[in-house]
Design an enzyme around this catalytic site. Structure first.
Site, PDB file in Angstrom:
ATOM      1  N   GLU A  76      -0.765  -1.918   5.212  1.00  0.00           N
ATOM      2  CA  GLU A  76       0.152  -1.862   6.369  1.00  0.00           C
ATOM      3  C   GLU A  76       0.021  -0.550   7.110  1.00  0.00           C
ATOM      4  O   GLU A  76       0.203  -0.484   8.312  1.00  0.00           O
ATOM      5  CB  GLU A  76       1.601  -2.053   5.909  1.00  0.00           C
ATOM      6  CG  GLU A  76       2.597  -2.308   7.040  1.00  0.00           C
ATOM      7  CD  GLU A  76       2.970  -1.078   7.850  1.00  0.00           C
ATOM      8  OE1 GLU A  76       3.113  -1.185   9.076  1.00  0.00           O
ATOM      9  OE2 GLU A  76       3.102   0.020   7.262  1.00  0.00           O
ATOM     10  N   ASP A  85       0.809  -1.230   0.000  1.00  0.00           N
ATOM     11  CA  ASP A  85       0.000   0.000   0.000  1.00  0.00           C
ATOM     12  C   ASP A  85       0.839   1.276   0.000  1.00  0.00           C
ATOM     13  O   ASP A  85       1.979   1.297   0.464  1.00  0.00           O
ATOM     14  CB  ASP A  85      -0.970   0.022   1.195  1.00  0.00           C
ATOM     15  CG  ASP A  85      -0.276  -0.123   2.553  1.00  0.00           C
ATOM     16  OD1 ASP A  85       0.765  -0.811   2.633  1.00  0.00           O
ATOM     17  OD2 ASP A  85      -0.771   0.447   3.540  1.00  0.00           O
TER      18      ASP A  85
HETATM   19 ZN   LIG Z   1       4.974   3.805   6.539  1.00  0.00          ZN
HETATM   20 ZN   LIG Z   2       6.388   1.123   5.661  1.00  0.00          ZN
END
Ligand SMILES: [Zn+2]
Ligand SMILES: [Zn+2]
Length: 396
Positions: A142, A82
């Site tokens: 994440e 991401d």
């Molecule tokens: Zn980051």
């Molecule tokens: Zn990262």
């Protein structure tokens, strides 16, 4: 170390592919849980390699490489895919500047993804040396709670595969390409967030006896909260309590109704975080009740501590040194207090996370993570890819 020659030759063959792939991904960033085009791209690349994959979550996927040597062994390699919800700064005419307004790969996850695709190519040519299975985890989300790592663990997909060890990495602008760093035990902290609102009774600044002043309660709370680390946490344990935002009041002569505060807690163990959450609320309750006010308190659990197992950490250090010499791998003395959702995997499987050098002045790639000019030096792949691949072929 076996296969050093083959690993380095294959790396040389695929470095241009990884650089090009990372630049493509950098131009087409997608924010957490919205990585639809990125996922399509990854799947198309895996298709070209005839690597099968599963989709346990809406975005991201897990590729499966079957080794030629029969074994129960399952090694997982994880890359987060991401981008951040922010705008990139820099030369908009550059060949790989973000084309998606409001999204930017300023944490290097484009490089993590390109690297794992390169590792997939390398391992595809070494199948006769691979025993058991390799899972290539392209993980979404994440950067945003609850964390794609957590969601993937909740599907029990990896548990069903009986993963024996999991490895992950992060680009590191503070080290030059060719260097890695890690440590066993806690490597990265657990970031939690809290929100406090203190309610009093508004009134005239000159008639405080008729009001209940939330600003005075808030200042007592802030000061007392700073005693938690010094008085309630074991002095050999690391912890941070920071209040980063406070808002309340409108004018110099009005006692407001309420004051709101936002803060973060960083720890290296869940029990310390529990203690701090309890103490924050107890202090708040005491102050507000004493003054005749009231409060609301929410404590949001972030990611757990990135806690590296001894054996897998040693494997990373040994494999790196075997590939690139004694000086290439450093064992850190202290953890850093930034968080990573790789921690969720480590609650289920032995595993280790490491930092791989990606910063150099000549490529203007020494900006800290999440800086709008964040960049990754192309040479990152020359070291990160063969190390990841060697973790599979070296692992006993
Ligand atoms: Zn980051
Ligand atoms: Zn990262």
């Amino acid at each position: 170390m076996h296969l050093k020659k083959e690993l380095l030759e294959l790396t040389g063959k695929y470095v241009p592919y990884m650089i090009e792939t990372r630049r493509y991904l950098h131009q087409h960033p997608e924010v957490s849980y919205k990585e639809f085009e990125t996922t399509k791209f990854i799947k198309a690349e895996l298709d070209k390699l005839e690597i099968s994959y599963d989709s346990p979550l809406e975005t991201g996927c897990v590729g499966i490489i079957e080794g030629a040597i029969e074994s129960e062994k399952v090694i997982a390699l994880r890359a987060d895919i991401d981008a951040l919800a922010m705008s990139e700064e820099g030369d908009a005419k550059s060949t790989f500047f973000s084309k998606n307004e409001g999204a930017a790969h300023c944490c290097g996850h484009d490089a993590h993804t390109a690297n794992l695709l390169g590792v997939a190519k390398i391992l595809s040519e070494l199948k006769e040396h691979i025993s058991g299975k390799v899972l290539l985890i392209f993980q979404p989300g994440e950067e945003k709670l609850p964390g794609g790592g957590r969601l993937l663990c909740e599907t029990e997909y990896l548990q069903k595969h009986n993963v024996n060890a999991i490895y992950g990495l992060h680009t590191d602008p503070s080290q030059s390409p060719g260097k890695i760093a890690t440590k066993s035990g806690p490597l990265m902290g657990s970031p939690d967030e809290f929100e406090v609102e203190i309610f009093g009774k508004g009134g005239h600044a000159a008639r405080p006896h008729e009001a209940i002043d939330p600003i005075v309660m808030a200042s007592q709370f802030i000061t007392s909260a700073q005693t938690i680390v010094s008085r309630s946490v074991d002095p050999t344990d690391a912890a941070v309590v920071t209040i980063g935002k406070i808002e309340g009041g409108t004018a110099h002569n009005i006692i407001p109704e309420s004051v709101r505060m936002l803060g973060t807690v960083r720890t290296l163990s869940k029990s310390t975080a529990d203690t701090i959450a309890e103490r924050l609320e107890a202090i708040l309750k005491g102050i507000c009740e004493g003054a005749g006010g009231s409060y609301s308190f929410t404590f949001n659990r972030g990611y757990p501590v990135v806690n590296n197992t001894v054996e897998e950490t040693a494997q990373i250090l040994t494999s790196m040194k075997a590939l690139f010499g004694e000086e290439s791998a450093t064992e850190l003395e202290k953890p850093i207090m930034a968080g990573e959702d790789f921690a969720f995997y480590q609650e289920h499987f032995p595993g280790a996370f490491f930092f791989a050098g990606s910063g150099a002045p000549e490529s203007d790639s020494q900006y800290v993570w999440h800086h709008p000019k964040y960049n990754v030096d192309d040479r990152f792949f020359e070291y990160a890819a063969p190390l990841m691949a060697s973790l599979v072929v070296d692992k006993k």
